[in-house]
Write a protein that holds these residues in place. Structure first.
Motif, PDB file in Angstrom:
ATOM      1  N   ILE A  38       0.895  -1.167   0.000  1.00 49.40           N
ATOM      2  CA  ILE A  38       0.000   0.000   0.000  1.00 49.40           C
ATOM      3  C   ILE A  38       0.929   1.213   0.000  1.00 49.40           C
ATOM      4  CG2 ILE A  38      -2.100  -1.016   0.923  1.00 49.40           C
ATOM      5  CD1 ILE A  38      -1.168  -0.088   3.728  1.00 49.40           C
ATOM      6  N   TYR A  39       0.657   2.123  -0.906  1.00 51.82           N
ATOM      7  CA  TYR A  39       1.603   3.212  -1.157  1.00 51.82           C
ATOM      8  C   TYR A  39       1.366   4.388  -0.215  1.00 51.82           C
ATOM      9  CZ  TYR A  39       2.091   0.237  -5.212  1.00 51.82           C
ATOM     10  OH  TYR A  39       2.288  -0.855  -6.021  1.00 51.82           O
ATOM     11  N   TYR A  40       2.468   5.015   0.197  1.00 56.04           N
ATOM     12  CA  TYR A  40       2.355   6.208   1.037  1.00 56.04           C
ATOM     13  C   TYR A  40       1.696   7.314   0.247  1.00 56.04           C
ATOM     14  CZ  TYR A  40       5.676   4.325   4.467  1.00 56.04           C
ATOM     15  OH  TYR A  40       6.293   3.579   5.423  1.00 56.04           O
ATOM     16  N   HIS A  46       4.172   7.254  -9.182  1.00 52.04           N
ATOM     17  CA  HIS A  46       5.145   7.321 -10.277  1.00 52.04           C
ATOM     18  C   HIS A  46       5.366   5.935 -10.852  1.00 52.04           C
ATOM     19  CE1 HIS A  46       8.207   5.729  -7.617  1.00 52.04           C
ATOM     20  NE2 HIS A  46       8.085   6.759  -6.779  1.00 52.04           N
ATOM     21  N   THR A  52       5.041  -2.157  -9.753  1.00 50.85           N
ATOM     22  CA  THR A  52       4.587  -3.210  -8.844  1.00 50.85           C
ATOM     23  C   THR A  52       3.124  -3.547  -9.105  1.00 50.85           C
ATOM     24  OG1 THR A  52       5.912  -1.988  -7.238  1.00 50.85           O
ATOM     25  CG2 THR A  52       4.745  -3.926  -6.435  1.00 50.85           C
ATOM     26  N   ASP A  77      -1.318   3.742   2.147  1.00 52.12           N
ATOM     27  CA  ASP A  77      -0.782   3.727   3.502  1.00 52.12           C
ATOM     28  C   ASP A  77      -0.817   5.183   3.973  1.00 52.12           C
ATOM     29  OD1 ASP A  77       0.698   3.220   5.773  1.00 52.12           O
ATOM     30  OD2 ASP A  77       2.443   2.396   4.724  1.00 52.12           O
ATOM     31  N   TRP A 251       4.369   0.767  10.444  1.00 47.04           N
ATOM     32  CA  TRP A 251       4.521  -0.512   9.728  1.00 47.04           C
ATOM     33  C   TRP A 251       3.647  -1.621  10.307  1.00 47.04           C
ATOM     34  CZ3 TRP A 251       5.980  -2.000   5.123  1.00 47.04           C
ATOM     35  CH2 TRP A 251       6.772  -1.138   4.364  1.00 47.04           C
ATOM     36  N   ALA A 254       0.407  -0.694   8.763  1.00 46.29           N
ATOM     37  CA  ALA A 254       0.370  -0.894   7.306  1.00 46.29           C
ATOM     38  C   ALA A 254       0.330  -2.372   6.919  1.00 46.29           C
ATOM     39  CB  ALA A 254       1.579  -0.223   6.672  1.00 46.29           C
ATOM     40  N   TYR A 258      -3.229  -6.224   4.830  1.00 50.60           N
ATOM     41  CA  TYR A 258      -3.437  -7.441   4.037  1.00 50.60           C
ATOM     42  C   TYR A 258      -4.469  -8.353   4.696  1.00 50.60           C
ATOM     43  CZ  TYR A 258       1.079  -5.932   2.038  1.00 50.60           C
ATOM     44  OH  TYR A 258       2.092  -5.226   1.446  1.00 50.60           O
ATOM     45  N   VAL A 283       6.456  -6.887  -3.578  1.00 53.44           N
ATOM     46  CA  VAL A 283       6.946  -5.609  -3.038  1.00 53.44           C
ATOM     47  C   VAL A 283       8.251  -5.233  -3.739  1.00 53.44           C
ATOM     48  CG1 VAL A 283       5.940  -6.084  -0.752  1.00 53.44           C
ATOM     49  CG2 VAL A 283       8.315  -6.711  -1.201  1.00 53.44           C
ATOM     50  N   ASP A 286      13.143  -2.497  -1.429  1.00 53.03           N
ATOM     51  CA  ASP A 286      13.317  -1.564  -0.317  1.00 53.03           C
ATOM     52  C   ASP A 286      12.529  -1.956   0.929  1.00 53.03           C
ATOM     53  OD1 ASP A 286      11.013  -1.081  -1.935  1.00 53.03           O
ATOM     54  OD2 ASP A 286      10.760   0.910  -1.071  1.00 53.03           O
ATOM     55  N   HIS A 291       8.382  -7.054   5.252  1.00 53.12           N
ATOM     56  CA  HIS A 291       7.458  -8.118   4.843  1.00 53.12           C
ATOM     57  C   HIS A 291       7.947  -9.516   5.189  1.00 53.12           C
ATOM     58  CE1 HIS A 291       5.641  -4.868   2.539  1.00 53.12           C
ATOM     59  NE2 HIS A 291       4.561  -5.634   2.461  1.00 53.12           N
ATOM     60  N   TRP A 315      14.740  -2.295  -8.762  1.00 49.59           N
ATOM     61  CA  TRP A 315      14.558  -0.851  -8.711  1.00 49.59           C
ATOM     62  C   TRP A 315      14.761  -0.223 -10.073  1.00 49.59           C
ATOM     63  CZ3 TRP A 315      12.055   0.364  -4.755  1.00 49.59           C
ATOM     64  CH2 TRP A 315      11.938   1.678  -4.332  1.00 49.59           C
ATOM     65  N   TRP A 316      13.869   0.679 -10.457  1.00 49.05           N
ATOM     66  CA  TRP A 316      14.028   1.404 -11.725  1.00 49.05           C
ATOM     67  C   TRP A 316      14.745   2.735 -11.492  1.00 49.05           C
ATOM     68  CZ3 TRP A 316      12.805  -0.309 -16.519  1.00 49.05           C
ATOM     69  CH2 TRP A 316      11.954  -1.406 -16.615  1.00 49.05           C
TER      70      TRP A 316
END
Ligand code: ME8
Length: 543
Positions: A38-40, A46, A52, A77, A251, A254, A258, A283, A286, A291, A315-316
């Motif tokens: 879940i994204y902050y 982006h 993901t 999140d 955390w 967050a 699930y 995920v 990072d 998890h 990572w991109w």
């Protein structure tokens, strides 16, 4: 006939029997629960978030097409210091701020054609309740105690660090840390060290890829400390039951999303008993530690089952650089979709990198994938075959005659794809699955060249009809199998082959075949070439 492998059954319970890695090849309505992080809501979505989410979507779609009962969850999140700080900087009340930014993530799912079944927000009452019950359960079991905390904290990572973990006075991620001293509640993480190691041992597929698994195992072996799980220096969080001055560590809050989404704390509910434990949390690398270490420890400590698998992808970077607001190189999904189209973006992200590895997003790489794989290979194949059928076969599926060895070879290659893809998708090797499909695309293109149906049109029309039938049937297989990654284009292709909407799942691959004489609509291109203008800066979609 359906070629799916039927599950074995456990004699005692008559439940399907699972082996660690074979669960994926099972048919029927076996449940499959998959989640994104879940994204902050501190920032706009982006390309990293898109990545993901698209990977999870491809897997969710694959499993649905393969007959599984899928639950696919994403969301936002919304608590913690980082979000509170962003709201303050924006001069808005935190809830209002969350409502606004969360909506951007919801819109991202629509934009990217994401098939999630639920969208969770951690500020929802269902989640607040779930976290408070989880807390009470941990407390009841003696897993939580009160103490005082003194240590380093990174607001950007929302993570505590040991002095020894700092690199040049910063978090290992390069983010700033601040010294925190507070009266906190602690979770007895250290006591779970051995049980975590036993759990990893007994479940070799729990952490993927392998290299990441090794990192986690050595981290746990090096010794775990109890974890601070409440904060008192700010208020934007879920209140600790009976302790209104404390909010839960973001955390703990967050990760529990699930479970909330499948009905926790009602562990007896149909939803929870069907979908928990989750089959996979996908995920970024990072957040693997949270998890793969904290989350199974919290769950085991509460007497609950840990998820089956956590996959940490790479990572991109963008044109060789880390994405950052300062560099103004943050790639926003709406811009990408506007420029390249949603399927091209999805295809590029899933095909370009082995899932798990790091990679670079460059305009050049996207354009070359679009033009070579999508426009030249698949787009051209479909266009050539469908327009020949329209022109030479009265716009209907042609009647095949006796098949030659070459025909059988192409059909066998198409039919051989599903069992391979089941393995690739179960291992989250999306790039490998796509590579296998494109191998058949290229076999089909070679077959067109070798069989030269345009010449057969003049001197052997019955043979031409057989060749075009074989090609149309190969394209039907390809179109059904690319649906998880390029759903819109696949649907257009299947429309052009007049495949009924309810005959597009994987059971229809072996169960059906195109029926000669079926009228076909007018062919239309599905993947336009991307034309880059000469100065290399301005570009637009070509026809
Ligand atoms: O960590 N490349 O949220 P977040 C690839 N709220 N993936 C990327 C990426 C990049 N450059 N940047 C971001 C959080 N991601 C927590 C999660 S879950 C219970 C709580 C993706 O908004 C990747 O999936 O910082 C990464 O793990 C996630 O976004 C982090 O999103």
């Amino acid at each position: 006939m359906d070629d799916r492998i039927k599950p074995g059954h456990d004699d005692a319970t008559n439940q399907p029997k699972l082996t660690a890695n074979a669960e994926h090849i099972m048919a029927g309505a076996m449940p499959y629960y998959i989640t994104t992080p879940i994204y902050y809501v501190n920032d706009a979505p982006h390309i990293g978030h898109a990545y993901t989410t698209i990977a999870c979507d491809a897997l969710a779609r694959f499993m649905r097409l393969d007959g599984r009962r899928v639950k696919f969850l994403t969301g936002t999140d919304e608590h913690g210091q980082k979000v509170a700080k962003s709201a303050r900087e924006a001069g808005v009340d935190p809830q209002e701020f969350c409502d606004r930014v969360s909506q951007n993530f919801r819109e991202m799912t629509l934009l990217l054609n994401i098939s999630n079944d639920d969208f969770i927000r951690t500020t929802e009452p269902r989640h607040i309740k779930a976290c408070q019950v989880l807390w009470q359960e941990l407390e009841k079991r003696g897993e939580i105690y009160r103490g005082s905390f003194a240590g380093w904290y990174s607001v950007r990572d929302e993570a505590f660090y040991e002095e020894s973990e700092l690199v040049d006075g910063k978090a290992p991620s390069g983010d700033d840390v601040e010294w925190v001293e507070e009266e906190n509640y602690f979770f007895r993480l250290a006591a779970w060290q051995d049980r975590l190691l036993e759990f990893y041992d007994a479940n070799p597929d729990f952490i993927a890829p392998k290299s990441r698994r090794n990192e986690v195992v050595s981290f746990v072996k090096s010794g775990l400390r109890d974890l601070s799980i409440s904060r008192t220096s700010f208020t934007w969080g879920i209140k600790v039951p009976g302790e209104p001055k404390h909010v839960m560590y973001v955390w703990l809050d967050a990760l529990n999303n699930y479970q909330t989404a499948v009905g926790y704390p009602d562990t007896k509910s149909e939803e929870y008993s069907t979908f928990w434990p989750a089959n996979i949390h996908i995920v970024g690398k990072d957040i693997l530690r949270f998890h793969a270490v904290y989350w199974p420890a919290f769950l085991m400590a509460a007497g609950l089952e840990p998820p089956r698998r956590v996959f940490a992808h790479g990572w991109w970077t963008v044109e060789g650089q880390k994405m950052s607001k300062r560099l103004q190189n943050v790639v926003a999904p709406p811009k990408l979709v506007e420029e390249y189209g949603v399927d091209a973006v999805r295809y590029f992200l899933m095909r370009e990198l082995p899932f798990g590895s790091d990679g670079d997003f460059s305009r050049h790489a996207v354009v070359s994938r679009i033009n070579s794989d999508l426009a030249n290979d698949l787009g051209n194949l479909a266009q050539r075959v469908l327009s020949m059928i329209a022109k030479n076969c009265a716009a209907a599926v042609p009647q095949p005659g006796t098949l030659t060895a070459a025909d059988e070879t192409l059909l066998a290659a198409s039919r051989g794809l599903l069992p391979r893809l089941r393995v690739d998708f179960a291992e989250q090797a999306f790039h490998r699955g796509l590579e296998a499909i494109w191998q058949v695309v290229s076999d089909a293109n070679r077959y067109v060249d070798e069989q030269a149906p345009w010449a057969l049109a003049k001197n052997d029309p019955p043979r031409m009809r057989t060749v075009l039938y074989v090609l149309a049937e190969a394209i039907r297989h390809i179109a059904i199998l690319v649906q998880p990654v390029v759903p819109e284009a696949a649907a257009k292709l299947l429309d052009q082959l007049a495949v009924a909407p309810d005959r597009r799942d994987f059971a229809a691959l072996a169960g059906d075949a195109l029926v000669a004489g079926t009228a076909l609509p007018k062919p239309q291109g599905i993947f336009p070439r991307y034309v880059v203008e000469k100065d290399g800066e301005k570009a637009g979609k070509g026809g």
